[in-house]
Scaffold this motif. Structure first.
Motif, PDB file in Angstrom:
ATOM      1  N   LYS A 126       0.856  -1.191   0.000  1.00  0.00           N
ATOM      2  CA  LYS A 126       0.000   0.000   0.000  1.00  0.00           C
ATOM      3  C   LYS A 126       0.886   1.232   0.000  1.00  0.00           C
ATOM      4  CE  LYS A 126      -3.433   2.189   2.973  1.00  0.00           C
ATOM      5  NZ  LYS A 126      -3.781   2.215   4.402  1.00  0.00           N
ATOM      6  N   ALA A 127       0.449   2.259  -0.685  1.00  0.00           N
ATOM      7  CA  ALA A 127       1.200   3.514  -0.690  1.00  0.00           C
ATOM      8  C   ALA A 127       0.246   4.683  -0.533  1.00  0.00           C
ATOM      9  CB  ALA A 127       1.990   3.654  -1.984  1.00  0.00           C
ATOM     10  N   LEU A 128       0.788   5.798  -0.034  1.00  0.00           N
ATOM     11  CA  LEU A 128       0.042   7.048   0.072  1.00  0.00           C
ATOM     12  C   LEU A 128       0.986   8.165  -0.342  1.00  0.00           C
ATOM     13  CD1 LEU A 128      -2.930   7.143   1.342  1.00  0.00           C
ATOM     14  CD2 LEU A 128      -1.861   8.625   3.045  1.00  0.00           C
ATOM     15  N   PRO A 129       0.711   8.935  -1.363  1.00  0.00           N
ATOM     16  CA  PRO A 129      -0.393   8.801  -2.314  1.00  0.00           C
ATOM     17  C   PRO A 129      -0.428   7.397  -2.935  1.00  0.00           C
ATOM     18  CG  PRO A 129       0.788  10.865  -2.678  1.00  0.00           C
ATOM     19  CD  PRO A 129       1.578  10.099  -1.680  1.00  0.00           C
ATOM     20  N   ALA A 130      -1.617   6.927  -3.218  1.00  0.00           N
ATOM     21  CA  ALA A 130      -1.783   5.560  -3.689  1.00  0.00           C
ATOM     22  C   ALA A 130      -1.180   5.363  -5.077  1.00  0.00           C
ATOM     23  CB  ALA A 130      -3.265   5.205  -3.710  1.00  0.00           C
ATOM     24  N   VAL A 131      -0.774   4.137  -5.337  1.00  0.00           N
ATOM     25  CA  VAL A 131      -0.213   3.756  -6.628  1.00  0.00           C
ATOM     26  C   VAL A 131      -1.195   4.117  -7.746  1.00  0.00           C
ATOM     27  CG1 VAL A 131       0.512   1.779  -8.043  1.00  0.00           C
ATOM     28  CG2 VAL A 131       1.137   1.882  -5.608  1.00  0.00           C
ATOM     29  N   GLY A 132      -0.720   4.912  -8.697  1.00  0.00           N
ATOM     30  CA  GLY A 132      -1.540   5.258  -9.857  1.00  0.00           C
ATOM     31  C   GLY A 132      -2.637   6.270  -9.608  1.00  0.00           C
ATOM     32  N   SER A 133      -2.642   6.877  -8.418  1.00  0.00           N
ATOM     33  CA  SER A 133      -3.756   7.759  -8.069  1.00  0.00           C
ATOM     34  C   SER A 133      -3.524   9.184  -8.568  1.00  0.00           C
ATOM     35  CB  SER A 133      -3.940   7.773  -6.554  1.00  0.00           C
ATOM     36  OG  SER A 133      -2.802   8.343  -5.932  1.00  0.00           O
ATOM     37  N   LYS A 175       3.972   7.652   2.174  1.00  0.00           N
ATOM     38  CA  LYS A 175       3.955   6.488   3.058  1.00  0.00           C
ATOM     39  C   LYS A 175       3.960   5.218   2.226  1.00  0.00           C
ATOM     40  CE  LYS A 175       1.462   8.552   6.944  1.00  0.00           C
ATOM     41  NZ  LYS A 175       0.299   8.431   7.830  1.00  0.00           N
ATOM     42  N   LEU A 176       4.859   4.317   2.564  1.00  0.00           N
ATOM     43  CA  LEU A 176       4.966   3.041   1.857  1.00  0.00           C
ATOM     44  C   LEU A 176       4.821   1.909   2.861  1.00  0.00           C
ATOM     45  CD1 LEU A 176       8.067   3.855  -0.401  1.00  0.00           C
ATOM     46  CD2 LEU A 176       5.661   4.137  -0.964  1.00  0.00           C
ATOM     47  N   ASP A 177       3.825   1.065   2.663  1.00  0.00           N
ATOM     48  CA  ASP A 177       3.595  -0.068   3.564  1.00  0.00           C
ATOM     49  C   ASP A 177       4.050  -1.361   2.892  1.00  0.00           C
ATOM     50  OD1 ASP A 177       2.482   1.813   5.145  1.00  0.00           O
ATOM     51  OD2 ASP A 177       0.487   0.920   5.229  1.00  0.00           O
ATOM     52  N   PHE A 178       4.877  -2.120   3.592  1.00  0.00           N
ATOM     53  CA  PHE A 178       5.428  -3.354   3.029  1.00  0.00           C
ATOM     54  C   PHE A 178       4.857  -4.587   3.720  1.00  0.00           C
ATOM     55  CE2 PHE A 178       8.328  -0.004   1.944  1.00  0.00           C
ATOM     56  CZ  PHE A 178       8.598  -0.279   0.613  1.00  0.00           C
ATOM     57  N   SER A 179       5.009  -5.714   3.037  1.00  0.00           N
ATOM     58  CA  SER A 179       4.449  -6.972   3.537  1.00  0.00           C
ATOM     59  C   SER A 179       5.273  -7.568   4.671  1.00  0.00           C
ATOM     60  CB  SER A 179       4.359  -7.980   2.385  1.00  0.00           C
ATOM     61  OG  SER A 179       5.641  -8.173   1.814  1.00  0.00           O
ATOM     62  N   GLU A 180       6.498  -7.070   4.837  1.00  0.00           N
ATOM     63  CA  GLU A 180       7.395  -7.573   5.880  1.00  0.00           C
ATOM     64  C   GLU A 180       8.116  -6.389   6.513  1.00  0.00           C
ATOM     65  OE1 GLU A 180       7.809 -10.782   6.703  1.00  0.00           O
ATOM     66  OE2 GLU A 180       6.425 -11.439   5.134  1.00  0.00           O
ATOM     67  N   ALA A 181       8.688  -6.611   7.664  1.00  0.00           N
ATOM     68  CA  ALA A 181       9.555  -5.604   8.268  1.00  0.00           C
ATOM     69  C   ALA A 181      10.764  -5.372   7.371  1.00  0.00           C
ATOM     70  CB  ALA A 181      10.007  -6.069   9.649  1.00  0.00           C
ATOM     71  N   VAL A 182      11.214  -4.128   7.298  1.00  0.00           N
ATOM     72  CA  VAL A 182      12.362  -3.785   6.462  1.00  0.00           C
ATOM     73  C   VAL A 182      13.446  -3.138   7.306  1.00  0.00           C
ATOM     74  CG1 VAL A 182      10.927  -3.542   4.409  1.00  0.00           C
ATOM     75  CG2 VAL A 182      11.433  -1.518   5.802  1.00  0.00           C
ATOM     76  N   GLU A 183      14.667  -3.154   6.756  1.00  0.00           N
ATOM     77  CA  GLU A 183      15.808  -2.533   7.425  1.00  0.00           C
ATOM     78  C   GLU A 183      15.923  -1.097   6.922  1.00  0.00           C
ATOM     79  OE1 GLU A 183      17.441  -4.008   9.770  1.00  0.00           O
ATOM     80  OE2 GLU A 183      16.580  -5.999   9.512  1.00  0.00           O
ATOM     81  N   SER A 194       5.623   0.734  14.559  1.00  0.00           N
ATOM     82  CA  SER A 194       6.559  -0.027  15.393  1.00  0.00           C
ATOM     83  C   SER A 194       6.877  -1.391  14.801  1.00  0.00           C
ATOM     84  CB  SER A 194       5.987  -0.187  16.799  1.00  0.00           C
ATOM     85  OG  SER A 194       4.728  -0.824  16.736  1.00  0.00           O
ATOM     86  N   ALA A 195       6.049  -1.854  13.858  1.00  0.00           N
ATOM     87  CA  ALA A 195       6.306  -3.150  13.226  1.00  0.00           C
ATOM     88  C   ALA A 195       7.372  -3.038  12.125  1.00  0.00           C
ATOM     89  CB  ALA A 195       5.014  -3.711  12.637  1.00  0.00           C
ATOM     90  N   ARG A 196       7.842  -1.821  11.836  1.00  0.00           N
ATOM     91  CA  ARG A 196       8.881  -1.558  10.847  1.00  0.00           C
ATOM     92  C   ARG A 196       8.470  -2.004   9.444  1.00  0.00           C
ATOM     93  NH1 ARG A 196      13.995  -3.855  11.785  1.00  0.00           N
ATOM     94  NH2 ARG A 196      12.982  -5.739  12.540  1.00  0.00           N
ATOM     95  N   ARG A 197       7.191  -1.926   9.182  1.00  0.00           N
ATOM     96  CA  ARG A 197       6.687  -2.260   7.843  1.00  0.00           C
ATOM     97  C   ARG A 197       6.322  -1.030   7.040  1.00  0.00           C
ATOM     98  NH1 ARG A 197       2.745  -7.507   8.217  1.00  0.00           N
ATOM     99  NH2 ARG A 197       4.184  -8.881   9.334  1.00  0.00           N
ATOM    100  N   GLU A 198       6.282   0.115   7.686  1.00  0.00           N
ATOM    101  CA  GLU A 198       5.902   1.342   6.988  1.00  0.00           C
ATOM    102  C   GLU A 198       7.058   2.327   6.976  1.00  0.00           C
ATOM    103  OE1 GLU A 198       1.875   3.665   6.951  1.00  0.00           O
ATOM    104  OE2 GLU A 198       3.094   4.492   8.575  1.00  0.00           O
ATOM    105  N   LEU A 199       7.409   2.799   5.769  1.00  0.00           N
ATOM    106  CA  LEU A 199       8.396   3.855   5.623  1.00  0.00           C
ATOM    107  C   LEU A 199       7.665   5.152   5.308  1.00  0.00           C
ATOM    108  CD1 LEU A 199      11.179   2.132   3.473  1.00  0.00           C
ATOM    109  CD2 LEU A 199      11.222   2.616   5.937  1.00  0.00           C
ATOM    110  N   VAL A 200       8.108   6.227   5.956  1.00  0.00           N
ATOM    111  CA  VAL A 200       7.495   7.538   5.750  1.00  0.00           C
ATOM    112  C   VAL A 200       8.596   8.527   5.379  1.00  0.00           C
ATOM    113  CG1 VAL A 200       6.168   9.388   6.822  1.00  0.00           C
ATOM    114  CG2 VAL A 200       5.698   7.021   7.446  1.00  0.00           C
ATOM    115  N   ALA A 201       8.327   9.337   4.363  1.00  0.00           N
ATOM    116  CA  ALA A 201       9.275  10.385   3.977  1.00  0.00           C
ATOM    117  C   ALA A 201       8.514  11.689   3.793  1.00  0.00           C
ATOM    118  CB  ALA A 201       9.993  10.014   2.679  1.00  0.00           C
TER     119      ALA A 201
END
Ligand SMILES: [Cu+2]
Length: 118
Positions: free
Chosen positions: A27-34, A44-52, A78-85
């Motif tokens: 999932k992304a915000l702004p959403a993919v293709g929106s 905001k980028l939400d991933f299926s797994e925790a990332v480094e 806190s699950a380290r699945r979302e990156l925010v910039a």
């Protein structure tokens, strides 16, 4: 022979489990293709797994390929699945986001998507 088969089975299961652990964008915000109204302040980028965090990166370009400076790439959860910039003020136009992340199993995944500011 039976022993060898058992070893092969273990390898297969281990490989399958690792493949599951690759981090993909869910999932992304702004959403993919929106097409979004002006004024978004965060990507905001939400991933299926925790990332480094230190092994991950996000780049953004406008429709002419110029880099858009992003600020403060950080975890958004806190699950380290979302990156925010942080986003600068975006003029109306098309933008491309390119991301790469490394999941906890050290596997790298990457991708890109576009969105439009109306
Ligand atoms: Cu993996």
């Amino acid at each position: 022979m039976r022993q060898m088969l058992a070893v092969m089975m273990i390898c297969f299961v281990a490989t399958a489990k690792q493949a599951d652990a690759h981090a993909f964008l869910v999932k992304a915000l702004p959403a993919v293709g929106s097409a979004v109204a002006p004024g978004a302040t965060e990507l905001k980028l939400d991933f299926s797994e925790a990332v480094e965090l230190v092994l991950s990166g996000v780049d953004m370009t406008n429709s002419s390929g110029a880099a858009i400076p992003l600020a403060h790439l950080a975890f958004g959860d806190s699950a380290r699945r979302e990156l925010v910039a942080g986003l600068p003020m975006l003029m109306p136009g098309n933008y491309r986001v390119k991301w790469h992340v490394v999941s906890a199993d050290t596997h790298r995944t990457e991708g890109s998507f576009t969105f439009t500011v109306k």
